[in-house]
Motif scaffolding. Structure first.
Motif, PDB file in Angstrom:
ATOM      1  N   SER A 170      -1.387  14.014  -3.039  1.00  0.00           N
ATOM      2  CA  SER A 170      -1.322  13.139  -1.877  1.00  0.00           C
ATOM      3  C   SER A 170      -2.394  12.056  -1.962  1.00  0.00           C
ATOM      4  O   SER A 170      -3.490  12.291  -2.455  1.00  0.00           O
ATOM      5  CB  SER A 170      -1.521  13.941  -0.585  1.00  0.00           C
ATOM      6  OG  SER A 170      -0.524  14.936  -0.441  1.00  0.00           O
ATOM      7  N   PHE A 171      -2.055  10.880  -1.454  1.00  0.00           N
ATOM      8  CA  PHE A 171      -3.028   9.795  -1.369  1.00  0.00           C
ATOM      9  C   PHE A 171      -2.596   8.850  -0.249  1.00  0.00           C
ATOM     10  O   PHE A 171      -1.436   8.821   0.158  1.00  0.00           O
ATOM     11  CB  PHE A 171      -3.139   9.038  -2.710  1.00  0.00           C
ATOM     12  CG  PHE A 171      -1.841   8.444  -3.207  1.00  0.00           C
ATOM     13  CD1 PHE A 171      -1.514   7.119  -2.938  1.00  0.00           C
ATOM     14  CD2 PHE A 171      -0.960   9.208  -3.960  1.00  0.00           C
ATOM     15  CE1 PHE A 171      -0.327   6.571  -3.406  1.00  0.00           C
ATOM     16  CE2 PHE A 171       0.243   8.675  -4.428  1.00  0.00           C
ATOM     17  CZ  PHE A 171       0.557   7.352  -4.156  1.00  0.00           C
ATOM     18  N   GLU A 172      -3.565   8.096   0.235  1.00  0.00           N
ATOM     19  CA  GLU A 172      -3.325   7.120   1.296  1.00  0.00           C
ATOM     20  C   GLU A 172      -3.219   5.747   0.656  1.00  0.00           C
ATOM     21  O   GLU A 172      -4.196   5.238   0.085  1.00  0.00           O
ATOM     22  CB  GLU A 172      -4.464   7.149   2.309  1.00  0.00           C
ATOM     23  CG  GLU A 172      -4.283   6.219   3.490  1.00  0.00           C
ATOM     24  CD  GLU A 172      -3.302   6.740   4.530  1.00  0.00           C
ATOM     25  OE1 GLU A 172      -2.830   5.932   5.355  1.00  0.00           O
ATOM     26  OE2 GLU A 172      -3.027   7.958   4.524  1.00  0.00           O
ATOM     27  N   ASP A 173      -2.049   5.138   0.740  1.00  0.00           N
ATOM     28  CA  ASP A 173      -1.857   3.830   0.136  1.00  0.00           C
ATOM     29  C   ASP A 173      -2.155   2.737   1.151  1.00  0.00           C
ATOM     30  O   ASP A 173      -1.846   2.867   2.346  1.00  0.00           O
ATOM     31  CB  ASP A 173      -0.416   3.687  -0.363  1.00  0.00           C
ATOM     32  CG  ASP A 173      -0.199   2.388  -1.109  1.00  0.00           C
ATOM     33  OD1 ASP A 173      -0.691   2.289  -2.243  1.00  0.00           O
ATOM     34  OD2 ASP A 173       0.433   1.466  -0.553  1.00  0.00           O
ATOM     35  N   GLY A 174      -2.758   1.642   0.693  1.00  0.00           N
ATOM     36  CA  GLY A 174      -3.165   0.578   1.587  1.00  0.00           C
ATOM     37  C   GLY A 174      -2.025  -0.122   2.290  1.00  0.00           C
ATOM     38  O   GLY A 174      -2.210  -0.709   3.356  1.00  0.00           O
ATOM     39  N   ARG A 175      -0.813  -0.076   1.727  1.00  0.00           N
ATOM     40  CA  ARG A 175       0.346  -0.691   2.379  1.00  0.00           C
ATOM     41  C   ARG A 175       1.380   0.328   2.807  1.00  0.00           C
ATOM     42  O   ARG A 175       1.938   0.250   3.901  1.00  0.00           O
ATOM     43  CB  ARG A 175       1.026  -1.711   1.446  1.00  0.00           C
ATOM     44  CG  ARG A 175       2.184  -2.467   2.124  1.00  0.00           C
ATOM     45  CD  ARG A 175       2.904  -3.381   1.170  1.00  0.00           C
ATOM     46  NE  ARG A 175       3.762  -2.663   0.254  1.00  0.00           N
ATOM     47  CZ  ARG A 175       5.028  -2.325   0.509  1.00  0.00           C
ATOM     48  NH1 ARG A 175       5.583  -2.620   1.669  1.00  0.00           N
ATOM     49  NH2 ARG A 175       5.736  -1.683  -0.396  1.00  0.00           N
TER      50      ARG A 175
END
Length: 274
Positions: A170-175
């Motif tokens: 999992s990761f948080e994408d800027g867009r």
């Protein structure tokens, strides 16, 4: 990723064209976003030439990419310059860095030599795949644990990363916001080294982004799944991944992603160039 730690550092972005053809509007759009985000953060933009596909990359495309991007209004603070050498950030000149990373991955026991072809992967009865270009490597094709452990170099073999089946990346994408992929289902064991003697895209990009202290990797949303793979490489190497921002793709009149191989209009010839 520790996003607060990332924010505390000077922002460093990058543009990283592959000189296997002329750049098109999709490249220009993504690279402009990378530049704009760097400028907004008061950071440094790095230029990197990703020329590891020696069968397709050409010096004339390297020169054309820099010229076309400058004509498109882009500028950068580190990397190649027109009229001189291609600069310090050229992947084909960084093989020692990739070999060091291969040795670390090898010592971890997470990679193994693999003679299976793409045809073999597609032919495995239990191998699911999202589309014909991205077959998921089936666990039944893996060699026994410890295969290749006595190797001292990659040699003329493909090497794959043994993914932890069932692990969620999992990761948080800027867009795009929160993104999650399941190892073993959304993607399988992936190449980190090619039998032609060069690292894969996944390994080279991860190694370079760390070495160049990139704080945010801006690229197309077609590479979201690659980010999940690269997170496994970052974790195994024990280094911090950058933040990520995946741009919306530019499509043609038929709704297809622009691509060099389909003859997309060259950036310098587009209506918005200049």
């Amino acid at each position: 990723m520790n996003r607060e730690a990332t924010k505390a550092r000077t922002y460093r972005g990058r543009i990283a064209p592959t000189p296997s053809g002329y750049l098109h509007l999709g490249h220009g759009s993504t690279f402009r976003i990378a530049m704009d985000r760097t400028r907004e953060a008061g950071g440094v933009l790095v230029y990197r030439t990703e020329d590891l596909d020696q069968s397709r990359c050409r010096p004339e495309f390297v020169e054309a990419a820099m010229r076309d991007l400058r004509d498109f209004g882009l500028s950068w603070e580190e990397g190649p310059d027109v009229g001189g050498s291609f600069g310090p950030y050229v992947q084909s000149q960084r093989m020692s860095h990739y070999l060091d990373a291969w040795r670390k991955l090898h010592a971890s026991g997470r990679i193994y030599p693999c003679s299976k072809s793409r045809k073999d992967v597609r032919g495995a009865l239990s191998a699911p795949h999202a589309d014909d270009s991205d077959p998921v490597f089936s666990p039944e094709l893996r060699p026994p644990e410890g295969t290749g452990s006595d190797a001292t170099s990659p040699g003329s073999m493909n090497w794959r990363f043994r993914v932890p089946d069932g692990k969620t990346l999992s990761f948080e994408d800027g867009r795009c916001g929160p993104c999650s992929y399941l190892a073993g289902k959304d993607f399988g064991d992936f190449l980190v080294w090619r039998k032609d003697g060069f690292p894969s895209y996944e390994l080279a990009v991860a190694v370079d982004d760390v070495a160049m202290e990139i704080t945010e990797a801006v690229r197309g949303e077609d590479l979201l799944k690659s980010t999940a793979r690269q997170i496994l490489i970052y974790e195994t190497l024990g280094v911090q991944a950058p933040d990520f921002y995946h741009c919306e793709l530019v499509l043609d009149a038929e709704g297809r992603r622009l691509a060099k191989r389909t003859g997309a209009t060259r950036l310098s010839e587009s209506d918005v160039a200049g």
